[in-house]
Design a protein around this motif. Structure first.
Motif, PDB file in Angstrom:
ATOM      1  N   VAL A   2       0.837  -1.205   0.000  1.00  0.00           N
ATOM      2  CA  VAL A   2       0.000   0.000   0.000  1.00  0.00           C
ATOM      3  C   VAL A   2       0.869   1.251   0.000  1.00  0.00           C
ATOM      4  O   VAL A   2       0.584   2.225  -0.704  1.00  0.00           O
ATOM      5  N   GLU A   3       1.956   1.234   0.788  1.00  0.00           N
ATOM      6  CA  GLU A   3       2.879   2.373   0.791  1.00  0.00           C
ATOM      7  C   GLU A   3       3.470   2.584  -0.599  1.00  0.00           C
ATOM      8  O   GLU A   3       3.631   3.728  -1.046  1.00  0.00           O
ATOM      9  N   SER A   4       3.789   1.492  -1.286  1.00  0.00           N
ATOM     10  CA  SER A   4       4.416   1.585  -2.600  1.00  0.00           C
ATOM     11  C   SER A   4       3.457   2.112  -3.662  1.00  0.00           C
ATOM     12  O   SER A   4       3.894   2.625  -4.698  1.00  0.00           O
ATOM     13  N   ILE A   5       2.163   1.982  -3.418  1.00  0.00           N
ATOM     14  CA  ILE A   5       1.182   2.523  -4.366  1.00  0.00           C
ATOM     15  C   ILE A   5       1.145   4.046  -4.294  1.00  0.00           C
ATOM     16  O   ILE A   5       0.845   4.730  -5.262  1.00  0.00           O
ATOM     17  N   GLY A   6       1.493   4.580  -3.111  1.00  0.00           N
ATOM     18  CA  GLY A   6       1.488   6.030  -2.950  1.00  0.00           C
ATOM     19  C   GLY A   6       0.751   6.499  -1.717  1.00  0.00           C
ATOM     20  O   GLY A   6       0.569   7.701  -1.522  1.00  0.00           O
ATOM     21  N   VAL A   7       0.333   5.555  -0.874  1.00  0.00           N
ATOM     22  CA  VAL A   7      -0.407   5.898   0.342  1.00  0.00           C
ATOM     23  C   VAL A   7       0.562   5.887   1.525  1.00  0.00           C
ATOM     24  O   VAL A   7       1.284   4.904   1.725  1.00  0.00           O
ATOM     25  N   PRO A   8       0.610   6.965   2.326  1.00  0.00           N
ATOM     26  CA  PRO A   8       1.569   7.039   3.433  1.00  0.00           C
ATOM     27  C   PRO A   8       1.203   6.162   4.634  1.00  0.00           C
ATOM     28  O   PRO A   8       0.614   6.624   5.608  1.00  0.00           O
ATOM     29  N   ARG A  11      -5.649  14.222  -0.627  1.00  0.00           N
ATOM     30  CA  ARG A  11      -6.031  13.280   0.440  1.00  0.00           C
ATOM     31  C   ARG A  11      -5.008  13.262   1.568  1.00  0.00           C
ATOM     32  O   ARG A  11      -5.364  13.100   2.731  1.00  0.00           O
ATOM     33  N   PHE A  12      -3.721  13.434   1.225  1.00  0.00           N
ATOM     34  CA  PHE A  12      -2.659  13.386   2.233  1.00  0.00           C
ATOM     35  C   PHE A  12      -1.778  14.636   2.122  1.00  0.00           C
ATOM     36  O   PHE A  12      -0.611  14.554   1.745  1.00  0.00           O
ATOM     37  N   PRO A  13      -2.325  15.800   2.438  1.00  0.00           N
ATOM     38  CA  PRO A  13      -1.595  17.059   2.241  1.00  0.00           C
ATOM     39  C   PRO A  13      -0.331  17.185   3.085  1.00  0.00           C
ATOM     40  O   PRO A  13       0.586  17.915   2.716  1.00  0.00           O
ATOM     41  N   ARG A  14      -0.250  16.500   4.208  1.00  0.00           N
ATOM     42  CA  ARG A  14       0.946  16.577   5.059  1.00  0.00           C
ATOM     43  C   ARG A  14       2.102  15.769   4.486  1.00  0.00           C
ATOM     44  O   ARG A  14       3.262  16.048   4.770  1.00  0.00           O
ATOM     45  N   HIS A  15       1.798  14.755   3.700  1.00  0.00           N
ATOM     46  CA  HIS A  15       2.840  13.872   3.186  1.00  0.00           C
ATOM     47  C   HIS A  15       3.179  14.138   1.719  1.00  0.00           C
ATOM     48  O   HIS A  15       4.322  13.947   1.304  1.00  0.00           O
ATOM     49  N   ILE A  16       2.185  14.539   0.955  1.00  0.00           N
ATOM     50  CA  ILE A  16       2.388  14.713  -0.486  1.00  0.00           C
ATOM     51  C   ILE A  16       2.109  16.163  -0.850  1.00  0.00           C
ATOM     52  O   ILE A  16       0.967  16.618  -0.797  1.00  0.00           O
ATOM     53  N   THR A  17       3.172  16.879  -1.216  1.00  0.00           N
ATOM     54  CA  THR A  17       3.043  18.294  -1.567  1.00  0.00           C
ATOM     55  C   THR A  17       3.515  18.519  -2.997  1.00  0.00           C
ATOM     56  O   THR A  17       4.204  17.678  -3.583  1.00  0.00           O
ATOM     57  N   ALA A  18       3.172  19.674  -3.523  1.00  0.00           N
ATOM     58  CA  ALA A  18       3.581  20.017  -4.888  1.00  0.00           C
ATOM     59  C   ALA A  18       5.103  20.064  -5.001  1.00  0.00           C
ATOM     60  O   ALA A  18       5.674  19.633  -6.016  1.00  0.00           O
ATOM     61  N   ASP A  19       5.779  20.588  -3.982  1.00  0.00           N
ATOM     62  CA  ASP A  19       7.239  20.676  -4.021  1.00  0.00           C
ATOM     63  C   ASP A  19       7.880  19.296  -4.021  1.00  0.00           C
ATOM     64  O   ASP A  19       8.869  19.052  -4.730  1.00  0.00           O
ATOM     65  N   ARG A  47      13.694   3.324  -3.083  1.00  0.00           N
ATOM     66  CA  ARG A  47      13.213   2.293  -2.173  1.00  0.00           C
ATOM     67  C   ARG A  47      13.731   2.522  -0.753  1.00  0.00           C
ATOM     68  O   ARG A  47      13.110   2.102   0.219  1.00  0.00           O
ATOM     69  N   PHE A  48      14.846   3.235  -0.633  1.00  0.00           N
ATOM     70  CA  PHE A  48      15.447   3.457   0.687  1.00  0.00           C
ATOM     71  C   PHE A  48      15.048   4.803   1.298  1.00  0.00           C
ATOM     72  O   PHE A  48      15.490   5.142   2.388  1.00  0.00           O
ATOM     73  N   ILE A  49      14.230   5.582   0.583  1.00  0.00           N
ATOM     74  CA  ILE A  49      13.810   6.905   1.063  1.00  0.00           C
ATOM     75  C   ILE A  49      12.286   6.923   1.110  1.00  0.00           C
ATOM     76  O   ILE A  49      11.625   6.727   0.087  1.00  0.00           O
ATOM     77  N   ALA A  50      11.737   7.163   2.295  1.00  0.00           N
ATOM     78  CA  ALA A  50      10.297   7.013   2.511  1.00  0.00           C
ATOM     79  C   ALA A  50       9.452   7.748   1.468  1.00  0.00           C
ATOM     80  O   ALA A  50       8.536   7.174   0.881  1.00  0.00           O
ATOM     81  N   LEU A  51       9.725   9.032   1.243  1.00  0.00           N
ATOM     82  CA  LEU A  51       8.892   9.811   0.345  1.00  0.00           C
ATOM     83  C   LEU A  51       9.006   9.333  -1.105  1.00  0.00           C
ATOM     84  O   LEU A  51       8.006   9.261  -1.819  1.00  0.00           O
ATOM     85  N   LEU A  52      10.225   8.987  -1.517  1.00  0.00           N
ATOM     86  CA  LEU A  52      10.392   8.479  -2.880  1.00  0.00           C
ATOM     87  C   LEU A  52       9.774   7.096  -3.045  1.00  0.00           C
ATOM     88  O   LEU A  52       9.351   6.731  -4.143  1.00  0.00           O
ATOM     89  N   ARG A  53       9.722   6.313  -1.955  1.00  0.00           N
ATOM     90  CA  ARG A  53       9.078   5.003  -2.023  1.00  0.00           C
ATOM     91  C   ARG A  53       7.627   5.149  -2.456  1.00  0.00           C
ATOM     92  O   ARG A  53       7.105   4.327  -3.203  1.00  0.00           O
TER      93      ARG A  53
END
Length: 217
Positions: free
Chosen positions: A25-31, A90-98, A119-125
């Motif tokens: 689920v994280e890999s799909i894009g959900v934090p 849906r997840f404004p705290r985790h996924i931003t335009a920047d 794969r080793f960096i949470a946000l890029l995952r």
């Protein structure tokens, strides 16, 4: 009930399923805490009485990562920027335009290498699959980088935890469980440090883009 207590209370097979699902689920894009699940499962696998296999924890995380990223890739391919806009809403705290812009920059510059390192960096995952699909990276190349990164990530964490856990149980006995909990916290702290470093790069890139746009006006 804490996450550790939850995993201790369910059968080993269910532990593997939970870890695989969270990573996927994280890999799909959900934090969700995919990496935390992997580290926790690896720590619990060092306790013989729980009958949790470190190898199967790693395999579950690997499968979840490959499948989750592939789903994210497929969704990104078909829905593109609209998907990222929805995730950001849906997840404004985790996924931003920047963050999205910086990840897009990394893909444009390094291609599938971003998938492996991400794969080793949470946000890029979270961004790797959807962005790769959106940018129309060839799926065979994406899959190879995705599988290689997932194998190194899941296998590396499981092996390190197993080595430390075995050493702790052999030489420290009663203190081994406490040491492994410390290891879990250290792993999470390292993830935070890497995340903060990524955030600084995002901020620097955003400032650079802003300056460039100001000069062009």
């Amino acid at each position: 009930m804490t996450f550790i207590a939850l995993l201790q209370s369910i059968p080993p097979l269910a532990v593997y399923v939970v870890i695989g699902l969270l990573v996927g689920v994280e890999s799909i894009g959900v934090p969700v805490p995919g990496e935390t699940a992997l580290i926790t499962g690896s720590v619990l696998s060092t306790r013989p009485e729980l009958h949790i296999s470190g190898m199967w924890v790693a395999v579950a995380a690997f499968i979840g990562a490959v499948i989750g990223d592939s789903i994210g890739y497929s969704v990104g391919w078909h829905y593109g920027p609209a998907l990222l806009d929805r995730l950001a809403a849906r997840f404004p705290r985790h996924i931003t335009a920047d963050r999205i812009a910086y990840a897009d920059h990394l893909f444009d510059r390094y291609g599938t290498g971003t998938v492996f390192v991400g794969r080793f960096i949470a946000l890029l995952r979270m961004f790797a699959g959807p962005l790769a699909g959106t940018l129309r990276l060839a799926y065979p190349r994406f899959l190879m980088a995705n599988a290689a990164g997932a194998a190194c990530w899941a296998g590396g964490i499981a092996v390190v935890v197993q080595l430390v856990g075995t050493a702790a149980d052999r030489y420290l006995k009663e203190a081994s469980w406490g040491l492994l909990l410390v290891l879990l916290l250290v792993g999470l702290l390292v993830g935070r440090v890497v995340g903060r470093s990524f955030e600084r790069r995002v901020e620097a890139y955003a400032a650079e883009r802003l300056a460039e746009s100001g000069e062009s006006e």
